[in-house]
Design a protein around this motif. Structure first.
Motif, PDB file in Angstrom:
ATOM      1  N   ASN A   1       8.558  41.495  61.091  1.00 25.61           N
ATOM      2  CA  ASN A   1       9.034  42.854  60.849  1.00 25.61           C
ATOM      3  C   ASN A   1      10.007  43.355  61.906  1.00 25.61           C
ATOM      4  O   ASN A   1      10.394  44.514  61.867  1.00 25.61           O
ATOM      5  CB  ASN A   1       7.858  43.820  60.697  1.00 25.61           C
ATOM      6  CG  ASN A   1       7.191  44.185  62.004  1.00 25.61           C
ATOM      7  OD1 ASN A   1       7.595  43.766  63.087  1.00 25.61           O
ATOM      8  ND2 ASN A   1       6.135  44.963  61.908  1.00 25.61           N
ATOM      9  N   PHE A   2      10.405  42.521  62.865  1.00 25.90           N
ATOM     10  CA  PHE A   2      11.252  43.003  63.959  1.00 25.90           C
ATOM     11  C   PHE A   2      12.570  43.579  63.457  1.00 25.90           C
ATOM     12  O   PHE A   2      12.914  44.723  63.761  1.00 25.90           O
ATOM     13  CB  PHE A   2      11.529  41.898  64.989  1.00 25.90           C
ATOM     14  CG  PHE A   2      12.464  42.347  66.079  1.00 25.90           C
ATOM     15  CD1 PHE A   2      12.013  43.182  67.077  1.00 25.90           C
ATOM     16  CD2 PHE A   2      13.800  41.971  66.079  1.00 25.90           C
ATOM     17  CE1 PHE A   2      12.867  43.631  68.076  1.00 25.90           C
ATOM     18  CE2 PHE A   2      14.663  42.417  67.063  1.00 25.90           C
ATOM     19  CZ  PHE A   2      14.192  43.250  68.068  1.00 25.90           C
ATOM     20  N   LEU A   3      13.331  42.798  62.714  1.00 27.40           N
ATOM     21  CA  LEU A   3      14.664  43.243  62.299  1.00 27.40           C
ATOM     22  C   LEU A   3      14.614  44.485  61.408  1.00 27.40           C
ATOM     23  O   LEU A   3      15.274  45.487  61.714  1.00 27.40           O
ATOM     24  CB  LEU A   3      15.425  42.098  61.630  1.00 27.40           C
ATOM     25  CG  LEU A   3      16.896  42.343  61.381  1.00 27.40           C
ATOM     26  CD1 LEU A   3      17.632  42.559  62.699  1.00 27.40           C
ATOM     27  CD2 LEU A   3      17.510  41.178  60.640  1.00 27.40           C
TER      28      LEU A   3
ATOM     29  N   GLU B   1      14.220  52.152  62.904  1.00 29.62           N
ATOM     30  CA  GLU B   1      14.080  53.066  64.044  1.00 29.62           C
ATOM     31  C   GLU B   1      15.442  53.454  64.620  1.00 29.62           C
ATOM     32  O   GLU B   1      15.651  54.603  65.003  1.00 29.62           O
ATOM     33  CB  GLU B   1      13.227  52.427  65.132  1.00 29.62           C
ATOM     34  CG  GLU B   1      11.761  52.353  64.772  1.00 29.62           C
ATOM     35  CD  GLU B   1      10.919  51.706  65.856  1.00 29.62           C
ATOM     36  OE1 GLU B   1      11.447  51.466  66.957  1.00 29.62           O
ATOM     37  OE2 GLU B   1       9.742  51.442  65.589  1.00 29.62           O
ATOM     38  N   GLN B   2      16.365  52.500  64.678  1.00 31.06           N
ATOM     39  CA  GLN B   2      17.676  52.800  65.255  1.00 31.06           C
ATOM     40  C   GLN B   2      18.476  53.766  64.395  1.00 31.06           C
ATOM     41  O   GLN B   2      19.227  54.587  64.900  1.00 31.06           O
ATOM     42  CB  GLN B   2      18.463  51.514  65.486  1.00 31.06           C
ATOM     43  CG  GLN B   2      17.924  50.698  66.643  1.00 31.06           C
ATOM     44  CD  GLN B   2      18.921  49.666  67.093  1.00 31.06           C
ATOM     45  OE1 GLN B   2      20.052  50.011  67.386  1.00 31.06           O
ATOM     46  NE2 GLN B   2      18.497  48.422  67.145  1.00 31.06           N
TER      47      GLN B   2
ATOM     48  N   LEU C   1      29.471  49.734  66.431  1.00 29.38           N
ATOM     49  CA  LEU C   1      28.126  49.924  65.864  1.00 29.38           C
ATOM     50  C   LEU C   1      27.296  48.657  65.989  1.00 29.38           C
ATOM     51  O   LEU C   1      26.141  48.703  66.431  1.00 29.38           O
ATOM     52  CB  LEU C   1      28.223  50.358  64.399  1.00 29.38           C
ATOM     53  CG  LEU C   1      26.875  50.599  63.708  1.00 29.38           C
ATOM     54  CD1 LEU C   1      26.129  51.744  64.364  1.00 29.38           C
ATOM     55  CD2 LEU C   1      27.077  50.871  62.234  1.00 29.38           C
ATOM     56  N   ILE C   2      27.868  47.523  65.652  1.00 26.74           N
ATOM     57  CA  ILE C   2      27.138  46.249  65.758  1.00 26.74           C
ATOM     58  C   ILE C   2      26.783  45.966  67.215  1.00 26.74           C
ATOM     59  O   ILE C   2      25.676  45.516  67.517  1.00 26.74           O
ATOM     60  CB  ILE C   2      27.963  45.106  65.135  1.00 26.74           C
ATOM     61  CG1 ILE C   2      28.016  45.281  63.618  1.00 26.74           C
ATOM     62  CG2 ILE C   2      27.368  43.747  65.497  1.00 26.74           C
ATOM     63  CD1 ILE C   2      28.926  44.313  62.918  1.00 26.74           C
ATOM     64  N   GLY C   3      27.706  46.254  68.126  1.00 26.86           N
ATOM     65  CA  GLY C   3      27.433  46.049  69.547  1.00 26.86           C
ATOM     66  C   GLY C   3      26.266  46.892  70.039  1.00 26.86           C
ATOM     67  O   GLY C   3      25.355  46.402  70.711  1.00 26.86           O
ATOM     68  N   VAL C   4      26.289  48.177  69.704  1.00 27.14           N
ATOM     69  CA  VAL C   4      25.205  49.077  70.131  1.00 27.14           C
ATOM     70  C   VAL C   4      23.878  48.653  69.509  1.00 27.14           C
ATOM     71  O   VAL C   4      22.845  48.590  70.190  1.00 27.14           O
ATOM     72  CB  VAL C   4      25.555  50.544  69.770  1.00 27.14           C
ATOM     73  CG1 VAL C   4      24.347  51.451  69.927  1.00 27.14           C
ATOM     74  CG2 VAL C   4      26.691  51.037  70.629  1.00 27.14           C
ATOM     75  N   LEU C   5      23.881  48.352  68.214  1.00 24.40           N
ATOM     76  CA  LEU C   5      22.644  47.937  67.543  1.00 24.40           C
ATOM     77  C   LEU C   5      22.089  46.653  68.159  1.00 24.40           C
ATOM     78  O   LEU C   5      20.874  46.514  68.343  1.00 24.40           O
ATOM     79  CB  LEU C   5      22.878  47.737  66.044  1.00 24.40           C
ATOM     80  CG  LEU C   5      23.228  48.976  65.230  1.00 24.40           C
ATOM     81  CD1 LEU C   5      23.463  48.594  63.776  1.00 24.40           C
ATOM     82  CD2 LEU C   5      22.159  50.034  65.339  1.00 24.40           C
ATOM     83  N   THR C   6      22.964  45.716  68.493  1.00 20.03           N
ATOM     84  CA  THR C   6      22.529  44.448  69.081  1.00 20.03           C
ATOM     85  C   THR C   6      21.938  44.661  70.473  1.00 20.03           C
ATOM     86  O   THR C   6      20.869  44.123  70.790  1.00 20.03           O
ATOM     87  CB  THR C   6      23.709  43.460  69.150  1.00 20.03           C
ATOM     88  OG1 THR C   6      24.230  43.275  67.831  1.00 20.03           O
ATOM     89  CG2 THR C   6      23.285  42.134  69.730  1.00 20.03           C
TER      90      THR C   6
ATOM     91  N   VAL D   1      18.054  43.892  71.432  1.00 16.90           N
ATOM     92  CA  VAL D   1      17.671  42.946  72.492  1.00 16.90           C
ATOM     93  C   VAL D   1      16.766  43.640  73.505  1.00 16.90           C
ATOM     94  O   VAL D   1      15.737  43.102  73.914  1.00 16.90           O
ATOM     95  CB  VAL D   1      18.930  42.347  73.167  1.00 16.90           C
ATOM     96  CG1 VAL D   1      18.578  41.614  74.444  1.00 16.90           C
ATOM     97  CG2 VAL D   1      19.649  41.413  72.202  1.00 16.90           C
ATOM     98  N   LYS D   2      17.118  44.858  73.897  1.00 18.49           N
ATOM     99  CA  LYS D   2      16.302  45.622  74.846  1.00 18.49           C
ATOM    100  C   LYS D   2      14.900  45.871  74.282  1.00 18.49           C
ATOM    101  O   LYS D   2      13.896  45.628  74.954  1.00 18.49           O
ATOM    102  CB  LYS D   2      16.965  46.957  75.176  1.00 18.49           C
ATOM    103  CG  LYS D   2      16.156  47.843  76.118  1.00 18.49           C
ATOM    104  CD  LYS D   2      16.704  49.251  76.204  1.00 18.49           C
ATOM    105  CE  LYS D   2      16.495  50.068  74.975  1.00 18.49           C
ATOM    106  NZ  LYS D   2      15.181  50.642  74.768  1.00 18.49           N
ATOM    107  N   ASP D   3      14.826  46.321  73.021  1.00 17.13           N
ATOM    108  CA  ASP D   3      13.524  46.565  72.388  1.00 17.13           C
ATOM    109  C   ASP D   3      12.717  45.282  72.258  1.00 17.13           C
ATOM    110  O   ASP D   3      11.505  45.284  72.456  1.00 17.13           O
ATOM    111  CB  ASP D   3      13.710  47.197  71.004  1.00 17.13           C
ATOM    112  CG  ASP D   3      14.182  48.640  71.071  1.00 17.13           C
ATOM    113  OD1 ASP D   3      14.143  49.231  72.170  1.00 17.13           O
ATOM    114  OD2 ASP D   3      14.602  49.162  70.015  1.00 17.13           O
ATOM    115  N   GLY D   4      13.391  44.184  71.923  1.00 16.60           N
ATOM    116  CA  GLY D   4      12.704  42.898  71.797  1.00 16.60           C
ATOM    117  C   GLY D   4      12.130  42.432  73.127  1.00 16.60           C
ATOM    118  O   GLY D   4      10.990  41.954  73.187  1.00 16.60           O
TER     119      GLY D   4
END
Length: 115
Positions: free
Chosen positions: A38-40, A46-47, A80-85, A89-92
């Motif tokens: 369920n991570f992705l 949440e984002q 947007l893709i950069g911020v989401l990535t 990574v930080k949340d993971g």
């Protein structure tokens, strides 16, 4: 009334212990938000509750409309893709450190009272 059954997990009581312990929930601690499955979807969900991310998603979608297109479609998606990535990574990494702490706590040796 209510009573407790305590069976020591010793060699010759192993079958009885396993039979009785199936009836009870375990007491493992789990403080992680995500699993591998369920991570992705959960992270993206949440984002996109953040107004700024919704705004940039709106701009990306709007830029795919030919009448309104201001920049190249792919360039608009990059921020947007950069911020989401980066946030994913930080949340993971944070969730993985919580997982390691949970595992460490769940594997602690405990003392059990015995007459």
């Amino acid at each position: 009334g209510k009573y407790r059954i305590v069976i020591p997990c010793l060699g010759h009581f192993k079958e009885e212990y396993e039979e009785v312990s199936k009836l009870y929930m375990n007491n493992k601690i789990r403080t992680t938000k995500y699993t591998l499955l369920n991570f992705l979807p959960r992270n993206l969900f949440e984002q996109f509750h953040r107004i700024a991310n919704l705004y940039f998603l709106f701009l990306v979608i709007l830029n795919w409309v030919p009448l309104v297109e201001a920049f190249q479609k792919e360039i608009t998606m990059l921020p947007l893709i950069g911020v989401l990535t980066i946030i994913a990574v930080k949340d993971g990494l944070e969730d993985y450190s919580r997982y390691k702490m949970d595992k460490q706590i769940n594997n602690l040796v405990t003392k059990v009272y015995s007459r």
